[in-house]
Scaffold this motif. Structure first.
Motif, short mmCIF file in Angstrom:
data_model
loop_
_atom_site.label_atom_id
_atom_site.label_comp_id
_atom_site.label_asym_id
_atom_site.label_seq_id
_atom_site.Cartn_x
_atom_site.Cartn_y
_atom_site.Cartn_z
N ARG A 1 59.48 70.24 -11.13
CA ARG A 1 58.52 70.79 -10.19
C ARG A 1 58.08 72.16 -10.66
O ARG A 1 58.80 72.83 -11.42
N ARG B 1 51.26 65.87 -17.58
CA ARG B 1 51.62 65.82 -16.16
C ARG B 1 52.03 67.20 -15.66
O ARG B 1 51.71 67.59 -14.53
N ALA C 1 50.12 69.46 -12.88
CA ALA C 1 50.84 69.95 -11.70
C ALA C 1 50.70 71.46 -11.55
O ALA C 1 50.59 71.97 -10.42
N GLU D 1 47.30 72.03 -10.09
CA GLU D 1 47.31 71.64 -8.68
C GLU D 1 48.04 72.68 -7.83
O GLU D 1 47.61 73.01 -6.72
N SER D 2 49.14 73.19 -8.35
CA SER D 2 49.90 74.20 -7.63
C SER D 2 49.07 75.46 -7.40
O SER D 2 49.10 76.05 -6.32
N VAL E 1 54.65 72.14 -6.56
CA VAL E 1 54.17 70.76 -6.73
C VAL E 1 55.20 70.00 -7.57
O VAL E 1 55.65 70.50 -8.62
N VAL F 1 56.30 67.27 -10.26
CA VAL F 1 55.67 66.64 -11.43
C VAL F 1 55.87 65.14 -11.29
O VAL F 1 56.99 64.66 -11.15
#
Length: 371
Positions: free
Chosen positions: A203, A353, A357, A360-361, A368, A370
């Motif tokens: 994460r 990935r 992430a 996105e975070s 977030v 993964v």
């Protein structure tokens, strides 16, 4: 067995890989014989000149004409052209080496990894820093338990080539063409070394920043006012991360770090010791073992060190370009021997990935997982 290699792209990475292929018979005589068969690009005049300098037999202006006639296809183009040629080559049963990051978005990277799994041939994501002897030495120390239980991984990759706001716009400043900025261009290397040395990223909490919103286009504009284009990617990023087994990690990269030209540095801290590495001193590894009061600088140039027996006597250092020789040796040998190779497209997808992430975070302002 002679492997015919086709290469898309003839600038920075094209030179690096062509040089590596030329060096193989001199220093790795057990490597398969390689023919630099065809060089692919759009500008016929520049392409012909590059093919002559880089030692390619012929040229082509359409990758679709060559992916099924070579034994290995190297996709060294900009990120937005990684997917289509690579997938076409894999569908033709041709092994593929693709520059990092694997693609400019997660969906394309997934499509490439699926094509690789279906083809069942060796693939490579070009994370050449796995092939630095000192990094391999570090991996051996970690796997042998020399550092004990790993607690921390720290990685940063700092450059300064965009500090000047008048530095010209390039495809690397475009989200459409590059996917991301310092995150994908530099951070992908750091994330891959974290996975290689310590473990998967589970994460992340990320922060991205763009310092200059538009840049002049080289040769553009008129009436005294330069034409500009918007910068749609990050100039710098940082991220906190949790790796497998609860390892804490921090990642950072910037193309605005004044005074840093190509400073990729990592640290790994464990219960029994620590290590530090910097790409700007790539023949050295700093190692702290339990009971020591300070770090020992190990010059990783002895014959028993990874890859070094192919080069020079102890203390005669190697350079950045040699990492590509090691990478090409491993990949082309895997093709010739029908063996597995890493980092492959699955490794490239795993890094993609993490990049996705982190983006996105930053957008969501929260941790977030993964996927």
């Amino acid at each position: 067995m002679t492997l015919k290699v086709g290469v898309l792209g003839y600038r920075f990475m094209g030179k690096a890989h062509a040089n590596a292929m030329a060096r193989l018979p001199m220093f790795f005589p057990e490597a398969p014989e390689v023919e630099r068969h065809v060089l692919v690009g759009r500008d016929e005049a520049a392409l012909a000149d590059a093919a002559d300098r880089l030692g390619f037999e012929r040229t082509a202006t359409d990758w679709a004409d060559v992916v099924d006639e070579v034994d290995a296809f190297y996709n060294l183009g900009p990120n937005h052209v990684h997917a289509e040629p690579s997938v076409a080559a894999l569908e033709a049963g041709t092994p593929v080496l693709c520059e990092k990051p694997l693609a400019n978005d997660l969906e394309s990277a997934e499509r490439m990894a699926d094509a690789a799994a279906e083809a069942g041939v060796p693939t490579a994501t070009a994370f050449n820093y796995r092939f630095v002897p000192a990094v391999r030495y570090a991996k051996n120390l970690i796997e042998d338990g020399e550092l004990g239980e790993i607690h921390h991984f720290r990685g940063r990759y700092l450059q300064d080539w965009l500090v000047d706001p008048e530095a010209p716009w390039s495809w690397r400043n475009s989200e459409e063409l590059a996917g991301s900025g310092a995150l994908g261009d530099l951070g992908a290397h750091t994330v891959d070394l974290a996975r290689f040395l310590v473990g998967d990223v589970e994460r992340v909490s990320g922060h991205l920043r763009t310092f200059v919103d538009e840049r002049p286009v080289e040769g553009g504009g008129g009436d005294g006012d330069p034409e500009t284009r918007p910068v749609t990617v990050d100039d710098a990023y940082s991220a906190q991360a949790e790796l497998e087994d609860g390892v804490m990690a921090t990642f950072e990269a910037s193309r605005f770090a004044n005074g840093h030209k190509n400073d990729h540095a990592i640290e790994v801290h464990g219960s029994e010791g620590s290590l530090k590495f910097s790409l700007e001193r790539l023949n050295e590894l700093e190692v702290l073992r339990g009971g020591d009061r300070g770090y020992e600088t190990v010059l990783v140039t002895d014959a028993e060190d990874p890859y070094v027996d192919h080069w020079w006597p102890p203390g005669h250092v190697i350079g950045w370009e040699h990492t590509f020789v090691h990478e090409n040796y491993e990949f082309l040998s895997a093709i010739a021997d029908g063996e597995e190779y890493h980092p492959d497209f699955e490794d490239g997808l795993a890094v993609q990935r993490v990049l996705s992430a982190i983006q996105e975070s930053d957008e969501r302002g929260e941790w977030v997982d993964v996927a």
